[in-house]
Scaffold this motif. Structure first.
Motif, short mmCIF file in Angstrom:
data_model
loop_
_atom_site.label_atom_id
_atom_site.label_comp_id
_atom_site.label_asym_id
_atom_site.label_seq_id
_atom_site.Cartn_x
_atom_site.Cartn_y
_atom_site.Cartn_z
N VAL A 25 -1.15 -6.36 -2.77
CA VAL A 25 -0.41 -5.24 -3.53
C VAL A 25 -0.95 -4.22 -3.42
O VAL A 25 -0.40 -3.09 -3.08
N TRP A 26 -2.46 -4.18 -3.54
CA TRP A 26 -3.14 -2.73 -3.60
C TRP A 26 -4.44 -3.15 -2.33
O TRP A 26 -5.30 -3.32 -2.69
N PRO A 27 -3.95 -3.02 -1.29
CA PRO A 27 -4.95 -2.92 -0.09
C PRO A 27 -6.18 -2.17 -0.18
O PRO A 27 -7.24 -2.47 0.29
N ASP A 28 -5.79 -1.06 -0.94
CA ASP A 28 -7.12 -0.20 -0.96
C ASP A 28 -8.06 -0.77 -1.59
O ASP A 28 -9.27 0.00 -1.84
N VAL A 31 8.63 -1.10 6.24
CA VAL A 31 8.00 -1.04 5.07
C VAL A 31 6.96 -1.94 4.54
O VAL A 31 6.62 -2.08 3.50
N ARG A 32 6.35 -2.67 5.75
CA ARG A 32 5.54 -3.64 5.27
C ARG A 32 4.18 -3.00 4.89
O ARG A 32 3.51 -3.62 3.66
N TYR A 33 3.60 -1.91 5.28
CA TYR A 33 2.43 -1.21 4.62
C TYR A 33 2.81 0.03 3.76
O TYR A 33 2.17 0.52 3.36
N THR A 88 4.62 -0.94 -2.74
CA THR A 88 3.70 -1.47 -3.87
C THR A 88 4.35 -1.85 -5.21
O THR A 88 4.10 -2.75 -5.85
N LEU A 89 5.37 -1.06 -5.51
CA LEU A 89 5.83 -1.32 -6.97
C LEU A 89 6.63 -2.61 -7.15
O LEU A 89 6.33 -3.38 -8.01
N GLY A 90 7.33 -3.02 -6.08
CA GLY A 90 8.05 -4.21 -6.08
C GLY A 90 7.22 -5.66 -6.16
O GLY A 90 7.10 -6.37 -6.79
#
Length: 651
Positions: A86-89, A156-158, A163-165
């Motif tokens: 969800v959050w790759p960062d 929209v993979r990245y 992120t929200l979904g």
């Protein structure tokens, strides 16, 4: 916690875990239990940091199988690892190798956790919920694949808009796991494996060893250099350069090795793993064709998979789950044959066909067949404690090895069609495999049914024998106390009393054999003091408390019969001058009656010898009566020391 609520919480936790599986499967690299097949050696797939990362999913598989009892924690751990999707960062370098391997570490934890939840429910007799959870966990993987293809098509993979979904899906899934995590915070014994098996018992460890070996064996096979493999086969390196051929060769070897590993799980586990892998391999190509054909139709592919999973679960929760799973597999095979015939043996034409109905029907039936089959197999494997290991890593590795082997068999030429390498295949071969899977599922179900019926008949026969033995004991007590004592009196004394006693015992014996009993009020209380005081004679002294000692009439009657049997033994064996004392004690936790004499006594082993010789007076008339009342009997004696018989009945 109420058992009914606990079952529903467990099912909700399984649903949450299935959503997490779907989230993980929709990530960049999906999820697996072991490294991919057909790679070009260590430098072709893994970076210079070594081979530690490829072992992460294998180690996660072994750890998860060792912690089946704590399956809610496995789901939470997998969900927390999935936050990197969800959050790759959150990762230092989200495009590097750790991102891939964090995803593959989460997948084994989640799949094993969901299958452990299914095993727990099935072991708790919540069959419908158990097979539903097993089906959800299985169907979540193709659903995640369908979602990934939709995201790829939309680009929209990245993207940040995704992120929200994904975050909402992650939060909902973890919230569904929360209640069962709290309820089973101390573990769930029903999910730990075969009933009565300890952690270090072979009955449980064999599943961990088999699954761990199956997940690990792929690594050395996949990392075998292509050049060396070409030299071993005596062919040119270029013939294996496409990778698909090497993957097929490695896949065949993996199939053989993993099948040998699966034999550790027993005949049921081996058959279940091969059947599950067969149905997955058979459904692989129809699912790929369906995804590709429905790409332009937006979410139609995902909707078709979800509909197929729902149909499979609806079929599995019925009593006829084996027949339903087999029927869905046959139906999917028929649709594949029709599609193959309709496209002239080139199913890639469905991708360019403006109509989506044929591809959608094939997609729905393939997903339904896989879901229903896994749920039906889980129902068969649950009594053996094999669901997480067999339907998780073992079946997954067999499937991963079987797909490239089938793909090479399906090739009509040396190279796949330009631009569509992943669409190479034959629906007719997949249909034949699906029919084989249908036959295997049916055979597995019939074998399970026959085994269960045989076990039920064996249990019924055992219960019948125990009931017959108990009835014989019950009948033997009054016969010993009445008829046999009369015969003993005849032997010792004879006399005028004989006719009257014989008449009384004849009536009593006839009533006993006919099932007639004297009317009694078992719930009415009797003063045990009065009952025992009536036994007093010049040679029998009775001591009782000052106050009343109430006891249910039926219990008092049985206790009195046991005391009379003890007194009869005194008269027969203690000697003509023996005296007897009866002591009644009203204690806080029960009633204690002691019968003591100063007679000849006997050796302690005499009781065992008498029972072995068929003289069961003490065993049945004394011990048996008190045991049936929930009490205990203690006998102390020695030559020349008299005998003491103590009865204790709890309140």
């Amino acid at each position: 916690m109420n058992e009914r609520f606990l079952r529903w919480w467990s099912a909700l936790g399984g649903l949450g875990g299935s959503l997490l599986i779907m989230l993980t499967s929709s990530s960049a690299f999906g999820g697996t239990f072991s490294p991919m097949l057909g790679v070009q050696g260590p430098d072709g797939y893994y970076d210079s940091r070594g081979l530690v990362f490829p072992l992460i999913p294998t180690m996660a598989t072994v750890v998860a199988l060792c912690l089946l009892r704590w399956w809610p924690y496995l789901l939470v751990a997998g969900g927390l690892i999935s936050t990197t999707i969800v959050w790759p960062d959150l990762l230092p370098d989200s495009s590097a190798l750790p991102y891939y391997h964090l995803s593959t570490a989460a997948f084994p934890l989640l799949v094993v956790g969901v299958l452990a939840a299914a095993q727990s429910l099935l072991a708790s007799r919540a069959t419908a919920l158990g097979v539903a959870v097993a089906g959800l966990g299985t169907g979540a993987v193709p659903a995640g694949d369908a979602l990934a293809r939709i995201l790829d098509e939309g680009g929209v993979r990245y993207g940040p808009e995704l992120t929200l979904g994904r975050a909402a899906l992650l939060i909902v899934a973890l919230a569904a796991v929360g209640p069962v995590l709290r309820a089973l915070r101390h573990g769930d014994r029903a999910a730990a494996g075969p009933a009565g098996a300890g952690f270090w018992s072979w009955r449980r460890l064999r599943f961990v060893i088999a699954a761990g070996a199956a997940a690990f064996i792929v690594l050395p096979l996949a990392l075998f250099p292509t050049e060396r493999l070409a030299r071993l086969l005596g062919i040119s390196w270029f013939s294996l350069a496409w990778g698909t051929e090497k993957a097929a060769i490695v896949g065949v070897v993996t199939l053989v090795v993993v099948t040998v590993c699966a034999t550790l799980t027993g005949l049921w586990g081996l058959t279940g793993a091969l059947t599950a892998a067969t149905v997955q391999v058979a459904a692989w190509y129809p699912l790929i064709i369906g995804y590709a054909a429905l790409t332009a139709a937006g979410p139609a592919g995902l909707i078709g998979v979800v509909a197929g999973v729902a149909i499979g679960i609806a079929a599995a929760v019925t009593r006829w789950r084996i027949a339903a799973a087999g029927s869905l597999a046959v139906g999917a095979a028929l649709v594949m044959f029709i599609a193959d015939k309709g496209t002239g043996g080139a199913p890639q034409r469905l991708v360019h066909d403006p109509g989506t109905v044929p591809a959608l029907v094939m997609l729905v039936l393939a997903a339904a067949a896989v879901t229903a089959s896994f749920a039906a197999i889980a129902h068969v494997l649950a009594p053996r404690g094999a669901v997480p290991a067999v339907l998780g890593p073992i079946a997954a590795v067999l499937t991963m090895a079987g797909v490239p082997a089938l793909q090479v068999i399906d090739m009509r030429s040396g190279r796949p069609p330009s631009g569509l390498p992943y669409l190479t295949g034959s629906l007719s071969h997949s249909a034949v495999l699906m029919l084989v899977a249908a036959a295997a599922i049916t055979g597995l179900g019939v074998a399970h049914y026959l085994t269960e019926r045989w076990a039920e008949r064996k249990r019924a026969e055992q219960i019948r024998q125990e009931a017959a033995a108990a009835e014989r004991d019950r009948l033997a007590r009054p016969i010993h106390d009445g008829v046999l004592q009369v015969l003993a009196l005849v032997q010792r004394e004879g006399g005028t009393e004989l006719a009257a006693l014989a008449g009384e015992q004849e009536v009593a014996l006839r009533n006993l054999l006919s099932g007639a009993t004297a009317p009694a009020g078992p719930r009415a209380d009797t003063d045990l003091r009065a009952v025992l005081n009536a036994l007093a004679t010049p040679r029998i002294q009775v001591s009782t408390p000052a106050g009343t000692v109430p006891m249910p009439a039926a219990t008092a009657a049985e206790l009195l019969a046991a005391v009379r049997a003890a007194l009869d033994n005194v008269a027969r064996h203690a000697g003509p001058d023996a005296r007897t004392w009866i002591l009644l004690e009203d204690e806080q936790d029960g009633v204690r009656v002691t019968v003591r004499d100063d007679g000849a006594g006997f050796e302690p082993q005499r009781l065992t010898e008498a029972a072995a010789a068929g003289r069961l007076g003490v065993a049945q008339s004394i011990r048996g009566r008190i045991t049936d009342l929930g009490g205990t009997t203690t006998i102390h004696s020695g030559p020349g020391q008299g005998t003491e018989v103590e009865f204790h009945l709890p309140r």
